[in-house]
Design a protein around this motif. Structure first.
Motif, PDB file in Angstrom:
ATOM      1  N   LYS A  80       3.240   1.277   0.926  1.00  0.00           N
ATOM      2  CA  LYS A  80       4.689   1.450   0.776  1.00  0.00           C
ATOM      3  C   LYS A  80       4.957   2.878   0.298  1.00  0.00           C
ATOM      4  CE  LYS A  80       4.693  -1.883  -2.237  1.00  0.00           C
ATOM      5  NZ  LYS A  80       5.046  -2.955  -3.199  1.00  0.00           N
ATOM      6  N   ALA A  81       6.233   3.195   0.106  1.00  0.00           N
ATOM      7  CA  ALA A  81       6.612   4.545  -0.324  1.00  0.00           C
ATOM      8  C   ALA A  81       6.003   4.911  -1.675  1.00  0.00           C
ATOM      9  CB  ALA A  81       8.131   4.660  -0.386  1.00  0.00           C
ATOM     10  N   ASP A  82       5.755   3.907  -2.525  1.00  0.00           N
ATOM     11  CA  ASP A  82       5.208   4.198  -3.860  1.00  0.00           C
ATOM     12  C   ASP A  82       3.692   4.382  -3.868  1.00  0.00           C
ATOM     13  OD1 ASP A  82       4.239   1.637  -3.550  1.00  0.00           O
ATOM     14  OD2 ASP A  82       5.215   0.802  -5.330  1.00  0.00           O
ATOM     15  N   GLY A  83       3.069   4.269  -2.693  1.00  0.00           N
ATOM     16  CA  GLY A  83       1.632   4.498  -2.594  1.00  0.00           C
ATOM     17  C   GLY A  83       0.770   3.274  -2.785  1.00  0.00           C
ATOM     18  N   THR A  84       1.384   2.122  -3.054  1.00  0.00           N
ATOM     19  CA  THR A  84       0.620   0.883  -3.198  1.00  0.00           C
ATOM     20  C   THR A  84       0.592   0.139  -1.862  1.00  0.00           C
ATOM     21  OG1 THR A  84       2.544  -0.402  -3.915  1.00  0.00           O
ATOM     22  CG2 THR A  84       1.224   0.674  -5.637  1.00  0.00           C
ATOM     23  N   PHE A  85      -0.365  -0.760  -1.732  1.00  0.00           N
ATOM     24  CA  PHE A  85      -0.490  -1.523  -0.484  1.00  0.00           C
ATOM     25  C   PHE A  85       0.818  -2.244  -0.148  1.00  0.00           C
ATOM     26  CE2 PHE A  85      -5.191  -1.573  -1.404  1.00  0.00           C
ATOM     27  CZ  PHE A  85      -5.568  -0.902  -0.251  1.00  0.00           C
ATOM     28  N   ARG A  86       1.173  -2.242   1.131  1.00  0.00           N
ATOM     29  CA  ARG A  86       2.397  -2.901   1.580  1.00  0.00           C
ATOM     30  C   ARG A  86       2.214  -4.418   1.717  1.00  0.00           C
ATOM     31  NH1 ARG A  86       5.154  -1.157   5.527  1.00  0.00           N
ATOM     32  NH2 ARG A  86       4.366   0.977   5.608  1.00  0.00           N
ATOM     33  N   TYR A  87       0.976  -4.881   1.738  1.00  0.00           N
ATOM     34  CA  TYR A  87       0.712  -6.304   1.954  1.00  0.00           C
ATOM     35  C   TYR A  87       0.739  -7.071   0.643  1.00  0.00           C
ATOM     36  CZ  TYR A  87      -0.321  -4.461   6.469  1.00  0.00           C
ATOM     37  OH  TYR A  87      -0.184  -3.788   7.658  1.00  0.00           O
ATOM     38  N   THR A  88       1.074  -8.359   0.729  1.00  0.00           N
ATOM     39  CA  THR A  88       1.207  -9.212  -0.446  1.00  0.00           C
ATOM     40  C   THR A  88       0.426 -10.511  -0.227  1.00  0.00           C
ATOM     41  OG1 THR A  88       3.127 -10.483   0.327  1.00  0.00           O
ATOM     42  CG2 THR A  88       3.574  -8.329  -0.699  1.00  0.00           C
ATOM     43  N   ASN A  89       0.522 -11.416  -1.184  1.00  0.00           N
ATOM     44  CA  ASN A  89      -0.143 -12.712  -1.020  1.00  0.00           C
ATOM     45  C   ASN A  89       0.527 -13.561   0.058  1.00  0.00           C
ATOM     46  OD1 ASN A  89       2.201 -13.346  -2.407  1.00  0.00           O
ATOM     47  ND2 ASN A  89       1.170 -14.431  -4.079  1.00  0.00           N
ATOM     48  N   ARG A  90       1.621 -13.067   0.622  1.00  0.00           N
ATOM     49  CA  ARG A  90       2.293 -13.737   1.749  1.00  0.00           C
ATOM     50  C   ARG A  90       1.939 -13.056   3.071  1.00  0.00           C
ATOM     51  NH1 ARG A  90       5.643 -12.877  -2.291  1.00  0.00           N
ATOM     52  NH2 ARG A  90       6.604 -11.078  -1.261  1.00  0.00           N
ATOM     53  N   PHE A  91       0.750 -12.481   3.138  1.00  0.00           N
ATOM     54  CA  PHE A  91       0.363 -11.674   4.300  1.00  0.00           C
ATOM     55  C   PHE A  91       0.413 -12.433   5.624  1.00  0.00           C
ATOM     56  CE2 PHE A  91      -3.596 -13.266   2.389  1.00  0.00           C
ATOM     57  CZ  PHE A  91      -4.214 -13.873   3.476  1.00  0.00           C
ATOM     58  N   LEU A  92       0.279 -13.764   5.582  1.00  0.00           N
ATOM     59  CA  LEU A  92       0.319 -14.538   6.831  1.00  0.00           C
ATOM     60  C   LEU A  92       1.660 -14.402   7.548  1.00  0.00           C
ATOM     61  CD1 LEU A  92      -1.535 -17.815   5.796  1.00  0.00           C
ATOM     62  CD2 LEU A  92      -2.407 -15.972   7.246  1.00  0.00           C
ATOM     63  N   THR A  93       2.707 -14.042   6.807  1.00  0.00           N
ATOM     64  CA  THR A  93       4.035 -13.865   7.402  1.00  0.00           C
ATOM     65  C   THR A  93       4.331 -12.387   7.666  1.00  0.00           C
ATOM     66  OG1 THR A  93       5.172 -13.632   5.262  1.00  0.00           O
ATOM     67  CG2 THR A  93       4.852 -15.871   6.115  1.00  0.00           C
ATOM     68  N   GLU A  94       3.387 -11.517   7.384  1.00  0.00           N
ATOM     69  CA  GLU A  94       3.607 -10.082   7.513  1.00  0.00           C
ATOM     70  C   GLU A  94       2.950  -9.521   8.768  1.00  0.00           C
ATOM     71  OE1 GLU A  94       3.781  -9.700   2.632  1.00  0.00           O
ATOM     72  OE2 GLU A  94       2.080  -8.854   3.705  1.00  0.00           O
ATOM     73  N   THR A  95       3.397  -8.351   9.197  1.00  0.00           N
ATOM     74  CA  THR A  95       2.850  -7.712  10.394  1.00  0.00           C
ATOM     75  C   THR A  95       1.425  -7.249  10.125  1.00  0.00           C
ATOM     76  OG1 THR A  95       5.053  -6.943  10.980  1.00  0.00           O
ATOM     77  CG2 THR A  95       3.208  -5.889  12.089  1.00  0.00           C
ATOM     78  N   ALA A  96       0.525  -7.621  11.010  1.00  0.00           N
ATOM     79  CA  ALA A  96      -0.892  -7.324  10.793  1.00  0.00           C
ATOM     80  C   ALA A  96      -1.166  -5.820  10.825  1.00  0.00           C
ATOM     81  CB  ALA A  96      -1.734  -8.024  11.847  1.00  0.00           C
ATOM     82  N   PRO A  97      -2.101  -5.356  10.005  1.00  0.00           N
ATOM     83  CA  PRO A  97      -2.460  -3.940  10.001  1.00  0.00           C
ATOM     84  C   PRO A  97      -3.421  -3.586  11.133  1.00  0.00           C
ATOM     85  CG  PRO A  97      -3.779  -5.102   8.397  1.00  0.00           C
ATOM     86  CD  PRO A  97      -2.850  -6.121   9.004  1.00  0.00           C
ATOM     87  N   ASP A  98      -3.635  -2.300  11.333  1.00  0.00           N
ATOM     88  CA  ASP A  98      -4.647  -1.807  12.263  1.00  0.00           C
ATOM     89  C   ASP A  98      -6.015  -2.143  11.666  1.00  0.00           C
ATOM     90  OD1 ASP A  98      -6.541  -0.331  13.648  1.00  0.00           O
ATOM     91  OD2 ASP A  98      -5.283   1.457  13.816  1.00  0.00           O
ATOM     92  N   PRO A  99      -6.814  -2.965  12.336  1.00  0.00           N
ATOM     93  CA  PRO A  99      -8.113  -3.357  11.769  1.00  0.00           C
ATOM     94  C   PRO A  99      -9.006  -2.163  11.432  1.00  0.00           C
ATOM     95  CG  PRO A  99      -7.575  -4.743  13.639  1.00  0.00           C
ATOM     96  CD  PRO A  99      -6.564  -3.640  13.628  1.00  0.00           C
ATOM     97  N   GLU A 100      -8.902  -1.102  12.209  1.00  0.00           N
ATOM     98  CA  GLU A 100      -9.753   0.064  11.944  1.00  0.00           C
ATOM     99  C   GLU A 100      -9.400   0.715  10.611  1.00  0.00           C
ATOM    100  OE1 GLU A 100     -12.984   2.514  12.589  1.00  0.00           O
ATOM    101  OE2 GLU A 100     -12.374   0.682  13.641  1.00  0.00           O
ATOM    102  N   LEU A 101      -8.110   0.728  10.283  1.00  0.00           N
ATOM    103  CA  LEU A 101      -7.691   1.284   8.995  1.00  0.00           C
ATOM    104  C   LEU A 101      -8.179   0.408   7.840  1.00  0.00           C
ATOM    105  CD1 LEU A 101      -4.031   2.490   9.717  1.00  0.00           C
ATOM    106  CD2 LEU A 101      -6.132   3.861   9.597  1.00  0.00           C
TER     107      LEU A 101
END
Length: 231
Positions: A80-101
């Protein structure tokens, strides 16, 4: 009775000083025999020192994608803008990241652990994110690359040869924190029991909502008597 390998693994090693104290107390005076270190935690250096002082505690890496700041410079798209991971414990409802990253980030976390000189026992992840279908190939790739194993999750059933144990239970958590839950462990195939012991500290309330139960866990893990059939 034939003995069963029971891995009592404490997650979040290195998260805060209170977590570190709770884990070590539960190892030295209780049944915890393994811990996984979160390499972007607030008290990692202390956890490393404690692990070196207590070589009887198996230590692995608690891979992070849903909490804290990344270690790899390539991980900006994961934040996120604050430099922390954008994903949360609700990741199943979130847009998947690039696996390579994710691969590059988790590799950086594992390399940070390896740089400590501690032997790598196994891998797991904060909120079990390593079992998330879009990135589950990453944990398989890393386990093979580092010749290690990872926490057994149903979504990773096609890779049982890489599981650290043949069974896994997360029942000793929340309302399930009780002596009865430990008593319910059945002999047979090897099993990992996930636990989260801690002492309270000033930082812990700012990083987790799972608080009072950590103290209850520590007391139970210290007072529980290992059955004779546990190996």
């Amino acid at each position: 009775m034939r003995k069963t390998h029971v891995l009592i693994n404490a997650d979040d090693f290195g998260l805060t000083t209170g977590v570190n104290r709770g884990i070590l107390d539960s190892h030295v005076h209780g049944i915890v025999n393994s811990a996984t270190m979160i390499m972007n935690g607030h008290a990692v250096e202390e956890a490393i020192a404690l692990a070196k002082q207590h070589p009887t505690l198996h230590v692995g890496v608690h891979l992070a994608l849903t909490w804290g700041r990344p270690l790899a410079e390539t991980s900006r798209p994961l934040t996120k803008a604050d430099g922390t991971f954008r994903y949360t414990n609700r990741f199943l409802t979130e847009t998947a990241p690039d696996p390579e990253l994710v691969y590059l980030e988790w590799k950086a976390q594992i390399e940070a652990f390896r740089a400590t000189g501690l032997p790598l026992h196994h891998l797991d992840s904060h909120h079990h994110v390593h079992g998330w279908a879009p990135i589950q190939d990453v944990i398989v790739r890393l386990a093979e690359e580092y010749e290690t194993t990872f926490r057994a999750l149903p979504t990773l059933g096609a890779h049982r040869e890489l599981w650290v144990t043949e069974r896994f239970t997360d029942q000793f958590y929340g309302a399930g924190v009780s002596r009865e839950t430990l008593d319910a462990i059945q002999p047979g195939a090897s099993i990992e029991v996930m636990v989260h012991p801690a002492d309270m500290d000033d930082t812990l309330p700012s990083v987790t909502s799972y608080l009072e139960q950590r103290l209850v866990e520590k007391d139970l893990l210290k007072s529980y008597q290992r059955p004779d059939w546990w190996a």
